[in-house]
Design a protein around this motif. Sequence first.
Motif, PDB file in Angstrom:
ATOM      1  N   ALA A 176       0.868  -1.176   0.000  1.00 39.45           N
ATOM      2  CA  ALA A 176       0.000   0.000   0.000  1.00 39.45           C
ATOM      3  C   ALA A 176       0.908   1.231   0.000  1.00 39.45           C
ATOM      4  O   ALA A 176       1.663   1.455   0.953  1.00 39.45           O
ATOM      5  CB  ALA A 176      -0.905   0.011   1.235  1.00 39.45           C
ATOM      6  N   VAL A 177       0.830   2.003  -1.076  1.00 39.27           N
ATOM      7  CA  VAL A 177       1.705   3.167  -1.217  1.00 39.27           C
ATOM      8  C   VAL A 177       0.883   4.359  -1.701  1.00 39.27           C
ATOM      9  O   VAL A 177      -0.062   4.201  -2.481  1.00 39.27           O
ATOM     10  CB  VAL A 177       2.855   2.896  -2.207  1.00 39.27           C
ATOM     11  CG1 VAL A 177       3.797   1.830  -1.668  1.00 39.27           C
ATOM     12  CG2 VAL A 177       2.316   2.466  -3.568  1.00 39.27           C
ATOM     13  N   PRO A 178       1.215   5.566  -1.233  1.00 41.64           N
ATOM     14  CA  PRO A 178       0.508   6.758  -1.720  1.00 41.64           C
ATOM     15  C   PRO A 178       0.856   7.043  -3.174  1.00 41.64           C
ATOM     16  O   PRO A 178       1.994   6.826  -3.613  1.00 41.64           O
ATOM     17  CB  PRO A 178       1.027   7.872  -0.798  1.00 41.64           C
ATOM     18  CG  PRO A 178       1.705   7.190   0.335  1.00 41.64           C
ATOM     19  CD  PRO A 178       2.184   5.887  -0.179  1.00 41.64           C
ATOM     20  N   VAL A 179      -0.113   7.562  -3.911  1.00 40.49           N
ATOM     21  CA  VAL A 179       0.116   7.922  -5.312  1.00 40.49           C
ATOM     22  C   VAL A 179      -0.050   9.425  -5.539  1.00 40.49           C
ATOM     23  O   VAL A 179       0.372   9.934  -6.574  1.00 40.49           O
ATOM     24  CB  VAL A 179      -0.832   7.143  -6.252  1.00 40.49           C
ATOM     25  CG1 VAL A 179      -0.555   5.650  -6.167  1.00 40.49           C
ATOM     26  CG2 VAL A 179      -2.294   7.436  -5.925  1.00 40.49           C
ATOM     27  N   THR A 180      -0.650  10.138  -4.598  1.00 39.24           N
ATOM     28  CA  THR A 180      -0.821  11.582  -4.746  1.00 39.24           C
ATOM     29  C   THR A 180       0.386  12.313  -4.166  1.00 39.24           C
ATOM     30  O   THR A 180       1.129  11.764  -3.344  1.00 39.24           O
ATOM     31  CB  THR A 180      -2.090  12.074  -4.031  1.00 39.24           C
ATOM     32  OG1 THR A 180      -1.953  11.847  -2.618  1.00 39.24           O
ATOM     33  CG2 THR A 180      -3.325  11.329  -4.539  1.00 39.24           C
ATOM     34  N   ALA A 181       0.580  13.543  -4.596  1.00 34.92           N
ATOM     35  CA  ALA A 181       1.711  14.335  -4.102  1.00 34.92           C
ATOM     36  C   ALA A 181       1.592  14.576  -2.599  1.00 34.92           C
ATOM     37  O   ALA A 181       2.575  14.413  -1.854  1.00 34.92           O
ATOM     38  CB  ALA A 181       1.780  15.661  -4.859  1.00 34.92           C
ATOM     39  N   MET A 182       0.404  14.939  -2.129  1.00 33.19           N
ATOM     40  CA  MET A 182       0.221  15.193  -0.701  1.00 33.19           C
ATOM     41  C   MET A 182       0.405  13.917   0.110  1.00 33.19           C
ATOM     42  O   MET A 182       0.979  13.944   1.206  1.00 33.19           O
ATOM     43  CB  MET A 182      -1.162  15.792  -0.443  1.00 33.19           C
ATOM     44  CG  MET A 182      -1.389  16.203   1.006  1.00 33.19           C
ATOM     45  SD  MET A 182      -0.159  17.372   1.632  1.00 33.19           S
ATOM     46  CE  MET A 182      -0.585  18.814   0.636  1.00 33.19           C
ATOM     47  N   GLY A 183      -0.074  12.798  -0.426  1.00 31.16           N
ATOM     48  CA  GLY A 183       0.109  11.532   0.274  1.00 31.16           C
ATOM     49  C   GLY A 183       1.574  11.180   0.440  1.00 31.16           C
ATOM     50  O   GLY A 183       1.993  10.669   1.482  1.00 31.16           O
ATOM     51  N   ARG A 184       2.381  11.479  -0.572  1.00 30.00           N
ATOM     52  CA  ARG A 184       3.818  11.182  -0.472  1.00 30.00           C
ATOM     53  C   ARG A 184       4.516  12.132   0.494  1.00 30.00           C
ATOM     54  O   ARG A 184       5.472  11.724   1.165  1.00 30.00           O
ATOM     55  CB  ARG A 184       4.437  11.262  -1.867  1.00 30.00           C
ATOM     56  CG  ARG A 184       4.001  10.100  -2.766  1.00 30.00           C
ATOM     57  CD  ARG A 184       4.448  10.268  -4.185  1.00 30.00           C
ATOM     58  NE  ARG A 184       4.063   9.099  -4.984  1.00 30.00           N
ATOM     59  CZ  ARG A 184       4.174   9.019  -6.313  1.00 30.00           C
ATOM     60  NH1 ARG A 184       4.665  10.071  -6.994  1.00 30.00           N
ATOM     61  NH2 ARG A 184       3.800   7.932  -6.946  1.00 30.00           N
ATOM     62  N   VAL A 185       4.060  13.364   0.559  1.00 23.81           N
ATOM     63  CA  VAL A 185       4.623  14.293   1.546  1.00 23.81           C
ATOM     64  C   VAL A 185       4.345  13.786   2.959  1.00 23.81           C
ATOM     65  O   VAL A 185       5.225  13.793   3.838  1.00 23.81           O
ATOM     66  CB  VAL A 185       4.040  15.709   1.347  1.00 23.81           C
ATOM     67  CG1 VAL A 185       4.401  16.610   2.521  1.00 23.81           C
ATOM     68  CG2 VAL A 185       4.553  16.316   0.046  1.00 23.81           C
ATOM     69  N   ILE A 186       3.108  13.328   3.187  1.00 24.32           N
ATOM     70  CA  ILE A 186       2.754  12.774   4.496  1.00 24.32           C
ATOM     71  C   ILE A 186       3.599  11.547   4.800  1.00 24.32           C
ATOM     72  O   ILE A 186       4.068  11.357   5.927  1.00 24.32           O
ATOM     73  CB  ILE A 186       1.256  12.434   4.537  1.00 24.32           C
ATOM     74  CG1 ILE A 186       0.417  13.711   4.384  1.00 24.32           C
ATOM     75  CG2 ILE A 186       0.895  11.714   5.832  1.00 24.32           C
ATOM     76  CD1 ILE A 186      -1.046  13.447   4.150  1.00 24.32           C
ATOM     77  N   ALA A 187       3.818  10.705   3.781  1.00 26.49           N
ATOM     78  CA  ALA A 187       4.626   9.498   3.979  1.00 26.49           C
ATOM     79  C   ALA A 187       6.057   9.849   4.354  1.00 26.49           C
ATOM     80  O   ALA A 187       6.645   9.234   5.256  1.00 26.49           O
ATOM     81  CB  ALA A 187       4.608   8.655   2.709  1.00 26.49           C
ATOM     82  N   ALA A 188       6.636  10.844   3.686  1.00 21.91           N
ATOM     83  CA  ALA A 188       8.014  11.241   4.004  1.00 21.91           C
ATOM     84  C   ALA A 188       8.105  11.755   5.440  1.00 21.91           C
ATOM     85  O   ALA A 188       9.044  11.417   6.177  1.00 21.91           O
ATOM     86  CB  ALA A 188       8.489  12.312   3.019  1.00 21.91           C
TER      87      ALA A 188
END
Length: 225
Positions: A176-188
Motif C-alpha cells: 500500500a503506497v501513496p500515489v498523490t503528491a500530498m500523500g507522499r509528503v505525508i509518507a516522508a
Amino acid sequence: MSVRTPAPPPPSLTRWERRTEIPLLAAALVFLAGYAFRVLAPYDAEPWHDLSLALVGAAWLLFVLDYAVRLRLSGLGLRFVRVRWLDTLVLALPLLRPLRMVQVYTAVQEKRDRPRLGLYARVISYAGMTAVLLGFSAALSVYHWEHRAPGASIRTFGDAVWWACATLTTVGYGDAVPVTAMGRVIAAGLMACGLALLGAVTGAFSSWLIQVFRREDEKEPPAGG
C-alpha cells in the motif's frame, strides 16, 4: 571554544505552559476527533459535519491563542518562531501536535548526569503514545487524500492504518503506497518521525538498562574479598 547554553524560559512562560498542558491536550483530542469524523463519516451525515467543522475550528483557534501568549511571554519577539520551531510547526499542522511529546526526550538528555529511572519510563510511554496518535493522524490524512485518487492502493481506512503501521516502523512492505503528491509528503514526514521515535525509545531503554546494570555491579562485593 565555549558552547553557549540557551537561556531558561521566563517563569511566566513556564507557569503558562504548566497550566495549559491539560486543556491543550483535550483541545488536541477534540481536533483529532472532529477531523476523523469529517474524513470517515458519510457525506450525508448532516448536521454532524457542520458540528465537527466547528469543533475543529474552535480547537485551532485555541492553539492560535496559546501560541500568541507563548510568543508574548517568551520575550523573544519574532525569534520565537525559529527558537520554538516545533510549536510553530504544530500550529501550522495541528495533526502533528503529538510531536510535542518528543520534547520529553530532550529533558532526558539534559539530565544525563542525574539519571532517573522514572523519567526513562516516561519517555518510553510518551513516545509510544506519540507513535499511536501520529500513526492515526497520518492514516486519516492519507486516507483523505488517497481513497478517491486514480490508481490508488489505499482505498479503505483499514488500508491506511496498515500503511501507517508499516511506514512508522520503517518496515515498508510496499503493498500500500501513496500515489498523490500530498500523500507522499505525508509518507516522508511519517518516515522521519518513525526514525526519531524509534531512536528516542531505543536510547531511553538502553540508558535505563545501563543504569540497572551499573546499580547491580555496585551491589556486588569486590572479587577476592
